[in-house]
Write an enzyme that holds these catalytic residues in place. Sequence first.
Site, PDB file in Angstrom:
ATOM      1  N   ASP A  45     -17.927 -33.452  -7.243  1.00 36.82           N
ATOM      2  CA  ASP A  45     -16.687 -33.901  -7.889  1.00 36.82           C
ATOM      3  C   ASP A  45     -16.784 -35.413  -8.024  1.00 36.82           C
ATOM      4  O   ASP A  45     -17.678 -36.044  -7.452  1.00 36.82           O
ATOM      5  CB  ASP A  45     -15.472 -33.499  -7.035  1.00 36.82           C
ATOM      6  CG  ASP A  45     -14.145 -33.953  -7.646  1.00 36.82           C
ATOM      7  OD1 ASP A  45     -13.988 -33.823  -8.875  1.00 36.82           O
ATOM      8  OD2 ASP A  45     -13.276 -34.448  -6.907  1.00 36.82           O
ATOM      9  N   SER A  46     -15.818 -35.987  -8.746  1.00 36.59           N
ATOM     10  CA  SER A  46     -15.822 -37.441  -8.905  1.00 36.59           C
ATOM     11  C   SER A  46     -15.390 -38.162  -7.634  1.00 36.59           C
ATOM     12  O   SER A  46     -15.712 -39.337  -7.448  1.00 36.59           O
ATOM     13  CB  SER A  46     -14.895 -37.838 -10.057  1.00 36.59           C
ATOM     14  OG  SER A  46     -13.563 -37.443  -9.767  1.00 36.59           O
ATOM     15  N   TYR A 105     -12.946 -38.970 -13.274  1.00 38.90           N
ATOM     16  CA  TYR A 105     -13.583 -38.426 -14.471  1.00 38.90           C
ATOM     17  C   TYR A 105     -12.570 -38.147 -15.578  1.00 38.90           C
ATOM     18  O   TYR A 105     -12.929 -38.057 -16.744  1.00 38.90           O
ATOM     19  CB  TYR A 105     -14.295 -37.103 -14.142  1.00 38.90           C
ATOM     20  CG  TYR A 105     -15.670 -37.234 -13.519  1.00 38.90           C
ATOM     21  CD1 TYR A 105     -16.202 -38.463 -13.142  1.00 38.90           C
ATOM     22  CD2 TYR A 105     -16.448 -36.109 -13.291  1.00 38.90           C
ATOM     23  CE1 TYR A 105     -17.452 -38.565 -12.565  1.00 38.90           C
ATOM     24  CE2 TYR A 105     -17.709 -36.184 -12.710  1.00 38.90           C
ATOM     25  CZ  TYR A 105     -18.203 -37.423 -12.354  1.00 38.90           C
ATOM     26  OH  TYR A 105     -19.448 -37.511 -11.779  1.00 38.90           O
ATOM     27  N   GLY A 106     -11.314 -37.975 -15.211  1.00 39.44           N
ATOM     28  CA  GLY A 106     -10.312 -37.477 -16.151  1.00 39.44           C
ATOM     29  C   GLY A 106     -10.053 -38.344 -17.359  1.00 39.44           C
ATOM     30  O   GLY A 106      -9.576 -37.863 -18.383  1.00 39.44           O
ATOM     31  N   CYS A 148     -14.572 -29.790 -10.061  1.00 44.01           N
ATOM     32  CA  CYS A 148     -13.815 -30.763 -10.843  1.00 44.01           C
ATOM     33  C   CYS A 148     -13.448 -30.097 -12.157  1.00 44.01           C
ATOM     34  O   CYS A 148     -14.334 -29.600 -12.865  1.00 44.01           O
ATOM     35  CB  CYS A 148     -14.680 -32.005 -11.093  1.00 44.01           C
ATOM     36  SG  CYS A 148     -13.992 -33.180 -12.275  1.00 44.01           S
ATOM     37  N   ASN A 149     -12.170 -30.073 -12.479  1.00 40.75           N
ATOM     38  CA  ASN A 149     -11.744 -29.437 -13.719  1.00 40.75           C
ATOM     39  C   ASN A 149     -12.241 -30.195 -14.944  1.00 40.75           C
ATOM     40  O   ASN A 149     -12.631 -29.583 -15.943  1.00 40.75           O
ATOM     41  CB  ASN A 149     -10.216 -29.327 -13.757  1.00 40.75           C
ATOM     42  CG  ASN A 149      -9.687 -28.209 -12.892  1.00 40.75           C
ATOM     43  OD1 ASN A 149      -9.521 -27.083 -13.327  1.00 40.75           O
ATOM     44  ND2 ASN A 149      -9.433 -28.523 -11.625  1.00 40.75           N
ATOM     45  N   GLU A 206      -6.085 -40.983  -4.797  1.00 40.80           N
ATOM     46  CA  GLU A 206      -7.263 -41.720  -4.306  1.00 40.80           C
ATOM     47  C   GLU A 206      -6.864 -42.983  -3.548  1.00 40.80           C
ATOM     48  O   GLU A 206      -7.549 -43.405  -2.618  1.00 40.80           O
ATOM     49  CB  GLU A 206      -8.191 -42.082  -5.479  1.00 40.80           C
ATOM     50  CG  GLU A 206      -8.927 -40.904  -6.111  1.00 40.80           C
ATOM     51  CD  GLU A 206     -10.145 -40.462  -5.308  1.00 40.80           C
ATOM     52  OE1 GLU A 206     -10.524 -41.164  -4.353  1.00 40.80           O
ATOM     53  OE2 GLU A 206     -10.704 -39.401  -5.637  1.00 40.80           O
ATOM     54  N   CYS A 232      -6.354 -29.699 -11.412  1.00 42.16           N
ATOM     55  CA  CYS A 232      -7.246 -30.760 -10.938  1.00 42.16           C
ATOM     56  C   CYS A 232      -7.417 -30.533  -9.447  1.00 42.16           C
ATOM     57  O   CYS A 232      -6.432 -30.264  -8.746  1.00 42.16           O
ATOM     58  CB  CYS A 232      -6.639 -32.140 -11.211  1.00 42.16           C
ATOM     59  SG  CYS A 232      -7.560 -33.509 -10.459  1.00 42.16           S
ATOM     60  N   THR A 233      -8.640 -30.637  -8.959  1.00 38.70           N
ATOM     61  CA  THR A 233      -8.870 -30.312  -7.549  1.00 38.70           C
ATOM     62  C   THR A 233      -8.300 -31.361  -6.595  1.00 38.70           C
ATOM     63  O   THR A 233      -8.264 -31.134  -5.387  1.00 38.70           O
ATOM     64  CB  THR A 233     -10.376 -30.108  -7.270  1.00 38.70           C
ATOM     65  OG1 THR A 233     -11.125 -31.217  -7.789  1.00 38.70           O
ATOM     66  CG2 THR A 233     -10.865 -28.821  -7.923  1.00 38.70           C
ATOM     67  N   HIS A 234      -7.818 -32.480  -7.126  1.00 39.93           N
ATOM     68  CA  HIS A 234      -7.085 -33.436  -6.283  1.00 39.93           C
ATOM     69  C   HIS A 234      -5.687 -32.919  -5.936  1.00 39.93           C
ATOM     70  O   HIS A 234      -5.128 -33.267  -4.893  1.00 39.93           O
ATOM     71  CB  HIS A 234      -6.914 -34.781  -7.001  1.00 39.93           C
ATOM     72  CG  HIS A 234      -8.126 -35.666  -6.991  1.00 39.93           C
ATOM     73  ND1 HIS A 234      -9.241 -35.396  -7.733  1.00 39.93           N
ATOM     74  CD2 HIS A 234      -8.383 -36.829  -6.330  1.00 39.93           C
ATOM     75  CE1 HIS A 234     -10.135 -36.363  -7.548  1.00 39.93           C
ATOM     76  NE2 HIS A 234      -9.641 -37.229  -6.694  1.00 39.93           N
TER      77      HIS A 234
END
Length: 268
Positions: A11-12, A43-44, A74-75, A155, A187-189
């Site tokens: 993932d980012s 990345y989004g 990561c989506n 983040e 989003c995996t966040h």
Amino acid sequence: MNKNAPIGIFDSGVGGLTVAQAVKRLLPEEDMIYFGDSAHLPYGDKSAATIQAYSIKITDILLQRGCKVILIACNSASAAAFDLIKAYVGSKAHVINVIDPVVDHVEQNLPGKNVGLIGTLQTVNSKVFESKIDQLNKEVTFSALATPLLVPMIEEGFIHNSVSHEIIANYLSDPSLANIDALILGCTHYPIIKEDIKEFYKSKVELVDSANIVARSLKQQLKALNLLSDKTDGNDQFLVSDYTPAFEKAARLFFNKEIHLEKYPLWE
């Protein structure tokens, strides 16, 4: 493929740790290599071509380390680079994204419902969820909203406070998400702020959390391919393209143990 080879996850940043944690909880006997591209997050807001370049480079590193699975946690990367990665990897490893298992969940559990999605600009603008859900022919009414402030907010550690509550409320009050029965955390966040989102909806909207759904799908696919590890306990490695104390702290919290980060720049 060697069934005791590691599962590669990337993932980012810290978001993919939600998927890695779910995988580890469900498959503790598996070796895992996690790559966080902390030098290039998020990345989004990147172009598809840029995300593809990063993703192929990371995939190459995970293949060099002998991974039997490449899990794109990561989506944005799943939307932009899944087909490219699958073609690049060929038969060397099994490639899984975080979108298809969620679409399968919608098909099985949410026919005829009003389903919303929040995600990054890349994920929403790609319309990949919209296209796949439309193809189900399950009479799902679908709407998506880009929520670009959420990843940097997470983040930077602005979670479970007045700042995060205000931003979340501002997004979720958007008319496009009115009267939804379920919300895909695209989003995996976002599972990191799941409780805040649940609080906003007063638990009246089902939250579709990809982390657990993807982990269950991974286990099913490994079983079908006869690739489940027969070890008793798995080892974990954590690679980052740039060392950040925030990533180390997040990884330690997610896995409840000391984490050694190996710095591995994508380009010297």
